[in-house]
Design a protein around this motif. Sequence first.
Motif, PDB file in Angstrom:
ATOM      1  N   GLN A 165      -6.878  -7.760   1.246  1.00 32.14           N
ATOM      2  CA  GLN A 165      -5.886  -7.494   2.285  1.00 32.14           C
ATOM      3  C   GLN A 165      -6.397  -7.659   3.716  1.00 32.14           C
ATOM      4  O   GLN A 165      -5.612  -7.596   4.662  1.00 32.14           O
ATOM      5  CB  GLN A 165      -5.344  -6.070   2.102  1.00 32.14           C
ATOM      6  N   ASN A 202       0.803  -1.227   0.000  1.00 31.82           N
ATOM      7  CA  ASN A 202       0.000   0.000   0.000  1.00 31.82           C
ATOM      8  C   ASN A 202       0.833   1.272   0.000  1.00 31.82           C
ATOM      9  O   ASN A 202       0.291   2.366   0.140  1.00 31.82           O
ATOM     10  CB  ASN A 202      -0.955   0.009   1.202  1.00 31.82           C
ATOM     11  N   TYR A 256      -8.932   2.892   3.636  1.00 30.79           N
ATOM     12  CA  TYR A 256      -9.260   2.739   2.219  1.00 30.79           C
ATOM     13  C   TYR A 256     -10.207   3.866   1.804  1.00 30.79           C
ATOM     14  O   TYR A 256     -11.170   4.164   2.515  1.00 30.79           O
ATOM     15  CB  TYR A 256      -9.922   1.377   1.962  1.00 30.79           C
ATOM     16  N   LEU A 302      -2.270  -4.907  -5.355  1.00 27.83           N
ATOM     17  CA  LEU A 302      -3.436  -4.190  -5.881  1.00 27.83           C
ATOM     18  C   LEU A 302      -3.663  -4.499  -7.359  1.00 27.83           C
ATOM     19  O   LEU A 302      -4.750  -4.244  -7.883  1.00 27.83           O
ATOM     20  CB  LEU A 302      -3.251  -2.681  -5.687  1.00 27.83           C
TER      21      LEU A 302
END
Length: 952
Positions: free
Chosen positions: A295, A152, A281, A185
């Motif tokens: 995740q 991330n 998020y 991702l």
Amino acid sequence: MRRFEELKRLDKKTRNKVRAILGRGDANAIAGLAALRSTLGKDQSIALDGILNSPALLKAVTISTPFPKTAPFVDILRSLVDVGLPELLSGIEASVVTYKERLLQLAQQLQDIDRLYAERNIAASRDRIAATIESSGWSHALLRRVVLIRENLPKGTVDERIEELVLIAGIKNAPVASLIHAYSLDQNILTIKRSILNIPDKGAINRYTRTISRLSVLPFASSAEDLVAFLSEVEKCSLIDAVILAKFNAHLFQIEDYPALAEVARALGPDNLFEPLVGTYEPDDDESEYALFKQCSAWLEYEPVRRYRILIDNYYDVSPEEVGELPPDLEQQLRDWVGDPTPHDLVSGKTFTQHGYKALARLELSGTATRSALFNYWLAESEGQIGFEKEDLLKLMGVTRDLARTVPIKAVRTAAKLSKDSLVRLILLLLLTKRSKNELDSFLLRKLLEETAFQYHNGSLVELVRSYEKSHPYVSEYIYDLATEDFLAKLTRLAPHRADIPEIRASLHEWMASFKGDEHFLQRARAVRIDHQINRVRNEIDDHRIYVDPSRFSSWVEDEMTIELNNALTSTGSGKKGIAITCDETTLSMLMRQAYNAFVSNAVFGIASYLGRRIRHGTFHGHLYSSVINSLEKSERFQQLFQNSKFNEKWDVWKGLYNKAVEAIISERLHVYSKAKPLGLLTPETYGPAKQEILAAAVKNISSNYVETTSTADIDQTMIDYCWRLAELDLVAITRHLKAQQTSLKNEKFLQEELVPSVALGEARLAEMFKRELELSIDRKLAAMFGWFKRPSIVAPIATVSLLFDATVAEVKDTIPDFDPQAADASKEQIELVGEFYHLIYDSLAIVVGNAANYADRSRPLKRNFEIVREKGKRLVVEISSSIKPTDDPNVVSQIIEERKKADFMDANMYDRKSGISKLLLLSHNHPKFELQQYEVVGNEVRVRFIYALEH
């Protein structure tokens, strides 16, 4: 069976090797055992596993520790726990009692890490992870948080401390690599999940890493027995991991029966931290919920994560065709979590779940994962028998994902049957056909597509696709994905002629290029048309005797190799996120070998499957024996011979010998080599220099494509291409064997000395004719069969350069009928090209041939020479010379050519007239392996010379 009995099942040499490995305590035994296991057959592998699962493994066994100081993510030899769930939990309870204070301290440390992460204080969270590893040892729970931070980070940034921790954990170890890909991702989680769950099972040798790799994608145990197998391996990773997994699966036992375990479980994952973690998020990003789903296993100890995954893990999954029955506790918790949503609720713009977590509800509202799972849940619960509004379904298709891979098959089939709206039925059948292997589902879809196309779109599939482009683009994309050449071949109304199939597919590629704004699809359209042009000149009707189902092979690669391929292509060089300076060519070579072995040997989709179904079981015998014998015995010319009893007697003897020889080829030779079939002609595991060259080219191509695109999206297509190149070398062995049997099959000595003399003198001439006809018939049949054992042209033709030239001539003659290049080929050899790059050669030839037809003297021959030059690597050299018209001045022609060579060529593809030289220059600019070396006037000729660097 006791350990010494299992040992007795091994041969003496293997037994001694096993004893030596297990008796050493100075090194990890796994590497030696893995090498040994690779040499054993199935029965001996089972015996070895029985020995390794024995409770007494002497010095080679490593004892697990509850708080490991070194990263425990690699296979080492550990004892197998063979107890029931109560006994296993009692053992964990005893360990928790012993280390309770330390576990409670670790629970607090995990909370602190998560709190800092939720506050976006990434550096502090990272430092706390490192400190926790130092004080409390490694665990998969901590590894999940390390990888979470890594994946991330803002794109292009690298945290050196995080990278260091990943390298310490072992970036190429299956549990670490699988976690990285699961959290990435850019990856499709369904593909990664299948790949992880399909890591090859090598028994005790990799049972541990296979099990803990599963934690990120399938933390639910399916039963008490499954929980025992799962928990007993996870406990070997660390004690805290065992506690977290037990808490996550507490629906399978009464956790309060184990007070210390329950106390530590309650201390893990405080409910008030869940919403802040979800808040990391972005709520308005439609990919955020998908990222959370991928995740969220970082926080398995949080109860809301567990309840969230009850829905997603069970109803957003590609593995089962139907969802199994959930345990009662989970089923009730699921109903409490989701309520009773309908398809309309999912597109109403309002919250559609009942859990009460506002941050999660916002993500669900903007995302696709929960909607997709809920749609499947609703279908499964209703069994497809409750109708829904067309507009709701149309909207749902735009806010869901992967439905064609996850829908419950029976329910969708029922819903399609009951649907009265043709568009609803079309959507449902599109979803169903991509998921179902039932040919009836595909037939119903094809029937509906043809009806719709003829009723509303002038009988054109491309028009049908364009009509849905703006209003229902997902319908268009589904049709594009499904409408492969194989699928179109069955649309006999839309594609009544064989030539219609490539044209429709090419037009669909062109539509996709326009729809996506991606020129890559235009290249694919061009490739399809060139292939068709080549086959038109070759006049080849592909028999498909040898075939490999490309979709099933691609699915196999996806299931079995995704993790390893991604690992080889992304975790080399510096090992930093997003960087792949070099690719692990050793691993890629090994994976290509594995893929090729499956390509040949797989019993479902491989060459061996088609060799068995299409050739051994009927076609070979029918073609080489039955058709030969029946044709002669039914021929009126030879009926007089068959009225002779002595002739019949000898004929029956010859037939018996001939049949025996044919059956011997079928039963012994038309197989993949193995211990069971030592005379098998296909040898996928044997690599001579020619195959090594192709293997090296495959690795080089895969690596260079990845460096150029940083994507593994079409890697399966590259692998298919190179597998066919390897297969052609192996298939030559069958053709060579058949040629070698040509004489012995005919048994000429028997025919000459026994069969022909068996008739009266007056019939001797007729018997000689019979013998010649028999021998000629066998020769013809064998000659035809030589073509069976080749790559089918529909996959990717092998084209000689001269054939490519003929194909371009045929294309030019469609507009200039009197063009005749004549037989002026000075080439000394036939040069075969394989794979996509021959399309570049075709385009180059088409330009040169087109220019010659338009501007040269068409009464004179078009001279050409094609050759392979091996200086500075292997290169194809193409030379073509055309004569200047008598009415043209060579100096003027030369001046025009030189002007065109100096002109800007970057927009050459935007216009047609007088653009040939510019297009060649553009090809040379765009393709480093292609060089336009000469295009000039020499005397009274225009000479062109271009060079293409070959991979092998």
